[in-house]
Motif scaffolding. Structure first.
Motif, PDB file in Angstrom:
ATOM      1  N   MET A   1      21.046  27.587  34.510  1.00  7.59           N
ATOM      2  CA  MET A   1      20.993  29.035  34.416  1.00  7.59           C
ATOM      3  C   MET A   1      22.261  29.513  33.701  1.00  7.59           C
ATOM      4  O   MET A   1      23.361  29.100  34.043  1.00  7.59           O
ATOM      5  N   PHE A   2      22.076  30.381  32.730  1.00  4.33           N
ATOM      6  CA  PHE A   2      23.194  30.996  32.029  1.00  4.33           C
ATOM      7  C   PHE A   2      23.450  32.363  32.645  1.00  4.33           C
ATOM      8  O   PHE A   2      22.507  33.068  32.990  1.00  4.33           O
ATOM      9  N   ARG A   3      24.730  32.719  32.780  1.00  9.22           N
ATOM     10  CA  ARG A   3      25.091  34.028  33.327  1.00  9.22           C
ATOM     11  C   ARG A   3      26.176  34.654  32.471  1.00  9.22           C
ATOM     12  O   ARG A   3      27.110  33.961  32.045  1.00  9.22           O
ATOM     13  N   ILE A   4      26.046  35.964  32.257  1.00  8.17           N
ATOM     14  CA  ILE A   4      27.112  36.723  31.615  1.00  8.17           C
ATOM     15  C   ILE A   4      27.408  37.930  32.504  1.00  8.17           C
ATOM     16  O   ILE A   4      26.559  38.351  33.296  1.00  8.17           O
ATOM     17  N   THR A   5      28.607  38.456  32.381  1.00  8.36           N
ATOM     18  CA  THR A   5      28.975  39.671  33.106  1.00  8.36           C
ATOM     19  C   THR A   5      29.717  40.604  32.163  1.00  8.36           C
ATOM     20  O   THR A   5      30.309  40.170  31.163  1.00  8.36           O
ATOM     21  N   LYS A   6      29.668  41.871  32.501  1.00 11.05           N
ATOM     22  CA  LYS A   6      30.446  42.875  31.782  1.00 11.05           C
ATOM     23  C   LYS A   6      30.950  43.867  32.812  1.00 11.05           C
ATOM     24  O   LYS A   6      30.234  44.238  33.739  1.00 11.05           O
ATOM     25  N   GLU A   7      32.193  44.295  32.620  1.00 13.61           N
ATOM     26  CA  GLU A   7      32.877  45.146  33.583  1.00 13.61           C
ATOM     27  C   GLU A   7      33.059  46.546  33.008  1.00 13.61           C
ATOM     28  O   GLU A   7      33.393  46.700  31.832  1.00 13.61           O
ATOM     29  N   TYR A   8      32.873  47.540  33.877  1.00 17.78           N
ATOM     30  CA  TYR A   8      33.025  48.950  33.507  1.00 17.78           C
ATOM     31  C   TYR A   8      33.890  49.634  34.561  1.00 17.78           C
ATOM     32  O   TYR A   8      33.891  49.225  35.724  1.00 17.78           O
ATOM     33  N   HIS A  54      26.569  43.976  23.071  1.00 21.47           N
ATOM     34  CA  HIS A  54      26.402  45.284  22.440  1.00 21.47           C
ATOM     35  C   HIS A  54      25.206  46.033  23.025  1.00 21.47           C
ATOM     36  O   HIS A  54      25.209  47.268  23.089  1.00 21.47           O
ATOM     37  N   GLU A  55      24.208  45.310  23.491  1.00 19.61           N
ATOM     38  CA  GLU A  55      23.020  45.929  24.066  1.00 19.61           C
ATOM     39  C   GLU A  55      23.276  46.538  25.445  1.00 19.61           C
ATOM     40  O   GLU A  55      22.411  47.231  25.983  1.00 19.61           O
ATOM     41  N   LEU A  56      24.457  46.320  26.003  1.00 18.48           N
ATOM     42  CA  LEU A  56      24.825  46.926  27.281  1.00 18.48           C
ATOM     43  C   LEU A  56      25.512  48.282  27.097  1.00 18.48           C
ATOM     44  O   LEU A  56      25.859  48.944  28.070  1.00 18.48           O
TER      45      LEU A  56
END
Length: 118
Positions: A1-8, A54-56
């Motif tokens: 499983m691949f996972r990515i995260t983005k923080e705001y 970029h889609e986030l």
């Protein structure tokens, strides 16, 4: 499983009016919130991504426009605006737009986190 995260990040006030009057969170107060969205996929897309970061961008706009420097009880329309509720709210928002969404974490302080992961 691949996972990515983005923080705001955003700053906002809230009040947990259902708590006893002597509870510090019953009073109007604010936090510098951190929201981390996690996306997962078994396979990468043709570009080698779970999803292009970029889609986030719509999530950043949503947080900036609707949550930053706002009173969260007004934004969400109820008195139980906890980190747990925010994590579920952002999860639902993301999942409806980004099917790879697998979890959302929300922090009110550097030492506390709430996570929604179905």
């Amino acid at each position: 499983m691949f996972r990515i995260t983005k923080e705001y990040h955003f700053s906002a006030s809230h009040r947990l009016a259902h708590l006893p009057d002597d509870h510090q969170c019953a009073r109007l107060h604010g936090h510098n919130y951190v929201v981390v969205v996690e996306l997962s996929a078994r396979e990468l897309d043709g570009n080698g991504f779970v999803r292009d970061y970029h889609e986030l961008q719509p999530l950043k706009r949503y947080i900036d426009d609707e949550f930053d420097h706002r009173h969260l009880n007004d934004v969400l329309g109820h008195d139980r605006v906890t980190s747990e509720c925010l994590a579920k709210h952002f999860y639902d928002w993301c999942k409806s737009r980004l099917p790879e969404t697998s979890a959302v974490r929300v922090s009110e302080t550097p030492k506390t986190w709430a996570e929604y992961r179905p």
